[in-house]
Design an enzyme around this catalytic site. Structure first.
Site, PDB file in Angstrom:
ATOM      1  CB  CYS A   5      19.723  17.776  70.975  1.00 24.61           C
ATOM      2  SG  CYS A   5      21.112  18.856  71.430  1.00 24.61           S
ATOM      3  CB  CYS A   8      26.926  11.698  59.849  1.00 29.33           C
ATOM      4  SG  CYS A   8      26.131  12.953  60.856  1.00 29.33           S
ATOM      5  CB  CYS A  25      18.750  21.922  64.964  1.00 26.13           C
ATOM      6  SG  CYS A  25      19.220  20.202  65.218  1.00 26.13           S
ATOM      7  CB  CYS A  37      23.493  19.615  58.094  1.00 27.10           C
ATOM      8  SG  CYS A  37      25.096  19.068  57.572  1.00 27.10           S
ATOM      9  CB  CYS A  48      20.114  25.021  67.587  1.00 24.57           C
ATOM     10  SG  CYS A  48      21.529  24.748  68.696  1.00 24.57           S
ATOM     11  CD  GLU A 104      16.569   9.860  61.490  1.00 23.86           C
ATOM     12  OE1 GLU A 104      15.559   9.433  60.932  1.00 23.86           O
ATOM     13  OE2 GLU A 104      16.932  11.047  61.420  1.00 23.86           O
TER      14      GLU A 104
HETATM   15  N1  SAH Z   1      25.149  19.137  68.436  1.00 27.36           N
HETATM   16  C1  SAH Z   1      26.336  19.256  67.670  1.00 27.36           C
HETATM   17  C2  SAH Z   1      26.461  18.205  66.594  1.00 27.36           C
HETATM   18  C3  SAH Z   1      25.222  17.885  65.796  1.00 27.36           C
HETATM   19  S1  SAH Z   1      24.657  19.107  64.703  1.00 27.36           S
HETATM   20  C4  SAH Z   1      26.443  20.643  67.072  1.00 27.36           C
HETATM   21  O1  SAH Z   1      25.471  21.374  67.102  1.00 27.36           O
HETATM   22  O2  SAH Z   1      27.531  20.969  66.615  1.00 27.36           O
HETATM   23  C5  SAH Z   1      25.878  19.084  63.384  1.00 27.36           C
HETATM   24  C6  SAH Z   1      25.935  20.347  62.574  1.00 27.36           C
HETATM   25  O3  SAH Z   1      24.704  20.550  61.843  1.00 27.36           O
HETATM   26  C7  SAH Z   1      26.141  21.606  63.425  1.00 27.36           C
HETATM   27  O4  SAH Z   1      27.173  22.384  62.875  1.00 27.36           O
HETATM   28  C8  SAH Z   1      24.810  22.316  63.307  1.00 27.36           C
HETATM   29  O5  SAH Z   1      24.960  23.723  63.444  1.00 27.36           O
HETATM   30  C9  SAH Z   1      24.363  21.918  61.925  1.00 27.36           C
HETATM   31  N2  SAH Z   1      22.929  22.079  61.715  1.00 27.36           N
HETATM   32  C10 SAH Z   1      21.945  21.941  62.637  1.00 27.36           C
HETATM   33  N3  SAH Z   1      20.748  22.193  62.081  1.00 27.36           N
HETATM   34  C11 SAH Z   1      20.974  22.496  60.779  1.00 27.36           C
HETATM   35  C12 SAH Z   1      20.120  22.829  59.679  1.00 27.36           C
HETATM   36  N4  SAH Z   1      18.804  22.908  59.829  1.00 27.36           N
HETATM   37  N5  SAH Z   1      20.678  23.055  58.474  1.00 27.36           N
HETATM   38  C13 SAH Z   1      22.031  22.952  58.320  1.00 27.36           C
HETATM   39  N6  SAH Z   1      22.884  22.641  59.320  1.00 27.36           N
HETATM   40  C14 SAH Z   1      22.373  22.416  60.540  1.00 27.36           C
HETATM   41 FE1  SF4 Z   2      21.512  20.011  69.471  1.00 26.54          FE
HETATM   42 FE2  SF4 Z   2      20.810  20.486  66.933  1.00 26.54          FE
HETATM   43 FE3  SF4 Z   2      21.803  22.465  68.425  1.00 26.54          FE
HETATM   44 FE4  SF4 Z   2      23.442  20.468  67.613  1.00 26.54          FE
HETATM   45  S1  SF4 Z   2      22.386  21.953  66.298  1.00 26.54           S
HETATM   46  S2  SF4 Z   2      23.277  21.386  69.693  1.00 26.54           S
HETATM   47  S3  SF4 Z   2      21.985  18.732  67.673  1.00 26.54           S
HETATM   48  S4  SF4 Z   2      19.862  21.378  68.795  1.00 26.54           S
END
Ligand code: SAH
Ligand code: SF4
Length: 333
Positions: free
Chosen positions: A105, A98, A112, A326, A109, A84
């Site tokens: 991934c 974006c 996410c 996000c 995390c 996406e």
């Molecule tokens: N993998 C990279 C880039 C993609 S995520 C990274 O983690 O930085 C982009 C941003 O979205 C990151 O700062 C991440 O911490 C944030 N993010 C991920 N899951 C989220 C959520 N559920 N709510 C708000 N921000 C989130």
């Molecule tokens: Fe991967 Fe989501 Fe963690 Fe970014 S925030 S590193 S996309 S699992």
């Protein structure tokens, strides 16, 4: 390929570097629609068409959030993987995109949606660039910025991401200012150090989200296990010193989990003396497992962070109604 690489590739076919740039710019503007490249002989165009491939992605779905104009795109890749991208309106006159660097991934995390999907594969450079080309092609305003904050960990696909950024910044490619291209990483320390050494014009953003080993391990287990927070902070310090600029840190704020007085104190201690800019992002979680902070909780957290002396920005994370905010990218139609 970058325009320069295309030039090298086409040189043996009798195409000059200038002609290759013209072809590249034409492709970015017109995609697969036509080969009517201006100021290039038909016979040369035929020669090029015989040796280059211009694949594209299929758009399966587009959804615009009427509340804020954020628009989410779902693309199908040739092997069935899906990614996406989100078109973000900036004021009334331009867009930022974006986009995704991986299908899924490999990091996990816990907050996410992309992490919960697991990992399919790295995207090829063209699959990254094509997201921008398609979105730009149908946009009613210019696209002036790119953030690698969609699906995937860009620094685990370093070479393809940097080549895509080069293409975006090239005047014959995306013609986007290098400073308007941001790469966000969850903390891949060796790649951060390499990025610092290579002195790119692109901006770096680092997702911190926990101020101690324990807190970070509970929220970003794979990242913390592989690249412990102390090593990450050393790399942040080195990047700030090399660029003589503040480093952007992103912090996903979760109610009752990582925004208490102890978290603020640990963050102040961790970042003491390092020039940073802190972006606070309220967590979005369609599963309901994590909730954003209350206004009081957020205010108290920001107050307690004042000793840092850093700019603290609360980041708007739009497109919630279409699961484009996000952390909500899960590649489902
Ligand atoms: N993998 C990279 C880039 C993609 S995520 C990274 O983690 O930085 C982009 C941003 O979205 C990151 O700062 C991440 O911490 C944030 N993010 C991920 N899951 C989220 C959520 N559920 N709510 C708000 N921000 C989130
Ligand atoms: Fe991967 Fe989501 Fe963690 Fe970014 S925030 S590193 S996309 S699992």
């Amino acid at each position: 390929m970058t325009p320069a690489e295309l030039g090298e590739f086409l040189a043996p076919h009798g195409i000059s570097a200038v002609e290759a740039r013209r072809l590249f710019a034409h492709h970015v503007q017109h995609g697969r629609r036509n080969w009517d490249v201006k100021n290039l002989a038909r016979e040369k165009i035929a020669r090029v068409a015989a040796v280059v491939d211009t694949p594209t992605l299929e758009v399966i779905d587009r959804r615009r959030d009427p509340a804020d104009g954020f628009m989410k795109y779902l693309f199908a890749l040739a092997d069935g993987a899906r990614v996406e991208a989100v078109r973000i309106p900036i004021f009334d006159d331009k867009y930022t995109l974006c986009l995704s660097s991986q299908a899924g991934c490999p990091l996990d995390c816990v907050f996410c949606a992309t992490g919960r999907l697991g990992f399919a594969r790295n995207l090829a450079t063209w699959e990254i660039v094509e997201q921008l080309r398609i979105v730009r092609d149908e946009a009613d305003r210019p696209l002036r910025g790119v953030v690698f904050m969609g699906m995937g960990e860009p620094f685990l696909n370093y070479d393809n991401v940097i080549t895509a950024a080069r293409i975006f910044a090239d005047p014959s490619g995306g013609a986007i200012s290098g400073r308007a291209i941001t790469i966000s990483t969850s903390g891949v320390v060796p790649a951060i150090r390499r990025f610092t050494d290579e002195r790119h014009p692109y901006r770096l953003a680092i997702s911190l989200t926990g101020a101690t080993r324990a807190r970070r391990r509970s929220l970003m287990p794979a990242a913390e296990k592989t690249w412990p927070i102390d090593e990450l902070i050393d790399a942040v310090r080195a990047h700030a010193a090399a660029t003589r600029d503040r480093v952007t840190l992103e912090y996903v704020v979760i109610r009752g989990v990582n925004c208490g007085a102890d978290d603020a104190a640990a963050l102040c201690e961790l970042l003491r003396g390092i020039p940073v800019r802190l972006n606070l992002i309220d967590v979005n979680d369609a599963t309901g497992r994590f909730a954003p902070p209350s206004d009081d909780e957020r205010r108290a957290f920001i107050d307690a962070l004042q000793p840092l002396g850093a700019p603290i920005v609360r980041r708007y994370s739009g497109g919630k109604d279409v699961n484009a905010a996000c952390g909500m990218l899960a590649a489902t139609a």
